[in-house]
Design a protein around this motif. Structure first.
Motif: not given
Length: 347
Positions: A281-290
């Motif tokens: 849905x178009x959001x950056x995510x810095x880490x798989x676990x967060x």
């Protein structure tokens, strides 16, 4: 010049989830860390458009991102996948993780569009075992998909196998399978209960390493991620283990390659992570676990994408030891770390 986080890790890769829809219901699925969010198979309104995906890739390419992997859900549920791949910026390596059921009939078109390689999730070679793990009767279709990928020139095809209690007994058969089939490699992926649940399913991954050490003809140690690659030949042969450091040129004639991906309690794994993620849905995510750092790109203008990407890289976390800590044998979020002010690229 790639952006680097505060731990001096340059971001050179990106994983883009194109959908959270999937035609399988794998018992271990964590859906790129988002949890089990699968819904109707029809396209959803919150999925990024073709143009939005391409615009994100064009922007991160400005910052030196050299590789993109498309994931899901099942990314091949997107009928515009070939167009997206065709429009990936020149010079960016393109790979895909899929369950393989849609590769027959589409593998050649994907290769022609610019797909470089493919990972196919396959956790068992027996149709009944496969059905139990995936809640799907599509075993033969997956096998056809792997064959189609090889025929389209997407070799080597990496088979992804999650190793946990329900699949641990299938490892020897899968290893023998890649040993005798040219063009196949096997990734044995350590189960991560802290994001997938069911901690009782986790196994001691050293069990797998120890068995592979006895099975392998030779072993390669990759220092960067503290990973081992095991090169295996026909099980009728006489294997002898030989541990060497550094990268090789890959398997020799008549060999298959098995790599263990073991991030849990492996500080080298996260210390050398060079990728960020984008949710469907178009959001950056810095880490798989967060789950606390999903950063919206707003209307996805180029300037908004640039700013959000900078903030995401600036806010990347180190290994579990700071973001996640163990209490009474279980991983829990370190509240002291979460309560700190979130840095931005300007800090």
């Amino acid at each position: 010049m790639p952006l680097a986080d505060e731990f001096e890790r340059e971001v050179t890769g990106i994983r883009v989830s194109l959908t959270d829809r999937c035609n399988f219901d794998c018992v271990y699925c964590h859906n790129e860390g988002l949890g089990d969010t699968r819904g109707p198979m029809d396209p959803q309104d919150d999925e990024m458009t073709t143009d939005e995906v391409v615009r994100i890739l064009e922007v991160v390419h400005e910052f030196g991102v050299e590789k993109v992997k498309f994931t899901g859900g099942e990314p091949m549920l997107r009928q515009d996948l070939e167009e997206i791949i065709r429009r990936v910026p020149d010079g960016m390596e393109v790979s895909l993780t899929t369950n393989g059921t849609f590769l027959p009939g589409r593998a050649t078109g994907l290769a022609d569009a610019g797909l470089d390689r493919v990972n196919v999730s396959q956790d068992a070679l027996d149709p009944d075992d496969f059905a139990q793990l995936t809640q799907s009767g599509a075993y033969e279709r997956v096998i056809e998909g792997v064959e189609a990928a090889l025929a389209a020139g997407l070799a080597p095809v990496k088979l992804n196998m999650v190793v946990f209690e329900p699949t641990a007994g299938y490892v020897p058969e899968m290893v023998d399978h890649v040993a005798v089939h040219d063009g196949l490699q096997l990734q044995l992926i350590e189960y991560m209960p802290e994001i997938a649940g069911h901690p009782e399913w986790a196994i001691d991954i050293d069990r797998v390493h120890n068995w592979l050490t006895e099975r392998a003809d030779r072993i390669e140690h990759r220092e960067m991620h503290d990973r081992r690659r095991y090169f295996v030949s026909d099980p009728e042969g006489q294997p002898t283990a030989d541990l060497t450091d550094g990268d090789s040129d890959g398997p020799a004639a008549g060999e298959g390659m098995v790599e263990v991906v073991d991030p849990v309690e492996n500080p080298h794994f996260c210390a050398n992570c060079h990728r960020v993620r984008v949710t469907h849905d178009g959001k950056f995510k810095g880490c798989l676990n967060r789950h606390d750092d999903h950063r919206s790109m707003g209307e996805m203008t180029r300037e908004e994408i640039r700013a959000t990407f900078r903030d995401t890289v600036a806010n990347r976390v180190p290994y579990y030891g700071e973001y996640m800590v163990k209490e009474d044998g279980e991983w829990v979020i370190n509240d002291d770390y979460i309560d700190r002010p979130l840095p931005t690229a300007d800090d």
